[in-house]
Design a protein around this motif. Structure first.
Motif, PDB file in Angstrom:
ATOM      1  N   ARG A 217       0.938  -1.137  -0.032  1.00 41.70           N
ATOM      2  CA  ARG A 217       0.033  -0.165  -0.065  1.00 41.70           C
ATOM      3  C   ARG A 217       0.944   1.215   0.088  1.00 41.70           C
ATOM      4  N   ARG A 219       0.705   5.564   0.620  1.00 43.44           N
ATOM      5  CA  ARG A 219       0.111   6.546   0.906  1.00 43.44           C
ATOM      6  C   ARG A 219       1.039   7.934   0.659  1.00 43.44           C
ATOM      7  N   GLY A 229       3.700  -2.841   3.499  1.00 46.77           N
ATOM      8  CA  GLY A 229       3.597  -4.167   3.026  1.00 46.77           C
ATOM      9  C   GLY A 229       4.639  -5.250   3.645  1.00 46.77           C
TER      10      GLY A 229
END
Length: 385
Positions: A217, A219, A229
């Motif tokens: 993931r 962000r 991850g």
């Protein structure tokens, strides 16, 4: 767990060490610096890669068996399974991962003999051809942009190189930004390119063509790209404070890796990288601290006030340029001064860190604080480069 530090000059030695490290054998350590590694590492560690990283300061990144395996399996899930050709140095994470993917798949990797060249790449690609039950085994490889450019240049007049490029099911390209024009040339040549993004701290590429691999993931926090991850490194050996700063944890215990890259997620959820937040460039796949380059340059008579700034480079992705005020920089000819600086930087940091150009100006732009206005200087260089 015991750590065995090896010479990575022979890829076959690295392959043997990795085979043991992914099993019950000792962890293996090698990398881009000559830092002495500890004799013991935390349990579960498979590989320790020493790298100058984004700060230009050597650090030892500990990668677990679980992280390396997760990365390899996620890659095969995304692009398919098959045989891999190693065309990169095995002491860097992208080279390590080519070998790990081969071991996980239970296939011997192809290994490019000697130094990289279009001819040797084409010969190695021919040797990769095989079939099982009458079905061709897909082949894969991983390159940096400058290698891809050399292959495309040669393919224009060499049928063997052109055929080699087309023979791979996918060619992963990472280590630095891949110019759109180069990717378009590759597509025109029939090469199937996958643009990858990642670092040693993420077991290599973990975002393919802007999309994170399964389990990964991304962000954006205050403009910085952060990744989580199963592919994350355990941290930096012997540097708990740096590990805590670079791998912060959420209240729920989720660990994130702060990449130091500026980027955004577009309306389709695709990751777009805008460059480094810190003063580092990636030239030919090698991270180079411009602060360290500038420190060396400023130690040269006549360049005491020089500023080193980044520029885009069509071959290497990024390069550095020296900007110096007129007077001191002209104690020698500009060509002699530049060569002196390039030699000094290469001696300390290696050839990839050498500045590409010297620009002499009447006066450097400064901020009210008296510090050089680096953004104004960078814009000036960009307009001239």
């Amino acid at each position: 767990m015991r750590l065995e530090q090896i010479d990575a000059a022979d890829p076959r030695d690295v392959l043997r060490a990795l085979r043991a490290a992914l099993g019950a054998g000792p962890a293996v350590g090698f990398g881009s610096t000559r830092e002495q590694l500890p004799a013991e590492v935390p349990a579960g560690t498979a590989v320790v890669l020493t790298t100058s990283g984004s700060t230009g300061v050597p650090k030892a990144v500990a990668l677990s068996r679980s992280a390396l395996t997760s990365s390899a399996l996620a890659t095969s899930a995304r692009i398919g399974e098959g045989a891999w050709l190693l065309a990169l140095p095995p002491a860097y994470v992208a080279g390590v991962q080519v070998l790990v993917r081969s071991l996980i798949a239970g296939r011997e990797p192809g290994i490019l003999s000697g130094s990289f060249s279009p001819a040797s790449f084409a010969a190695a690609a021919r040797l990769m051809a095989s079939s099982e039950n009458g079905v061709r085994v897909p082949t894969y490889t991983s390159l940096v942009p400058v290698q891809l450019q050399r292959l495309l240049d040669a393919a224009a007049s060499d049928r063997d190189v052109a055929a080699a490029l087309r023979s791979f099911e996918a060619i992963l390209v990472g280590g630095q930004s891949l110019p759109d024009a180069l990717r378009e040339r590759a597509a025109d040549a029939g090469a199937r390119i996958v643009r990858t993004y990642g670092s040693t701290e993420t077991c290599g590429g973990c975002v393919y063509d802007g999309t994170p691999l399964d389990g990964v993931r991304v962000r954006i926090v205050e403009g910085e790209v952060q990744i989580t991850g199963p592919v994350l490194a355990d941290g930096y050996l012997g540097q708990p404070d740096r590990t805590a700063a670079v791998f912060p944890a959420d209240p729920d215990g989720t660990r994130w890796y702060r990449t130091g890259d500026a980027g955004l997620l577009d309306e389709h959820g695709m990751l777009r990288i805008h460059g480094r937040i810190d003063n580092v460039i990636v030239s030919g796949g090698v991270n180079i601290s411009l602060d360290r380059v500038e420190q060396i340059v400023r130690g040269i008579r006549g360049l005491e006030s020089a500023v080193v700034v980044p520029v885009a480079d069509p071959q290497w992705g990024e390069a550095s340029v020296i900007v110096a005020p007129r007077g001191g920089a002209l104690r020698r000819s500009e060509a002699e001064q530049l060569e002196h600086a390039r030699t000094a930087v290469a001696a300390e940091l290696g050839a990839p860190a050498r500045p590409s150009r010297l620009i002499v100006v009447d006066e450097l732009a400064h901020l009210p604080s008296g510090k050089p206005d680096r953004e104004a200087i960078r814009q000036l260089v960009a307009s001239l480069h």
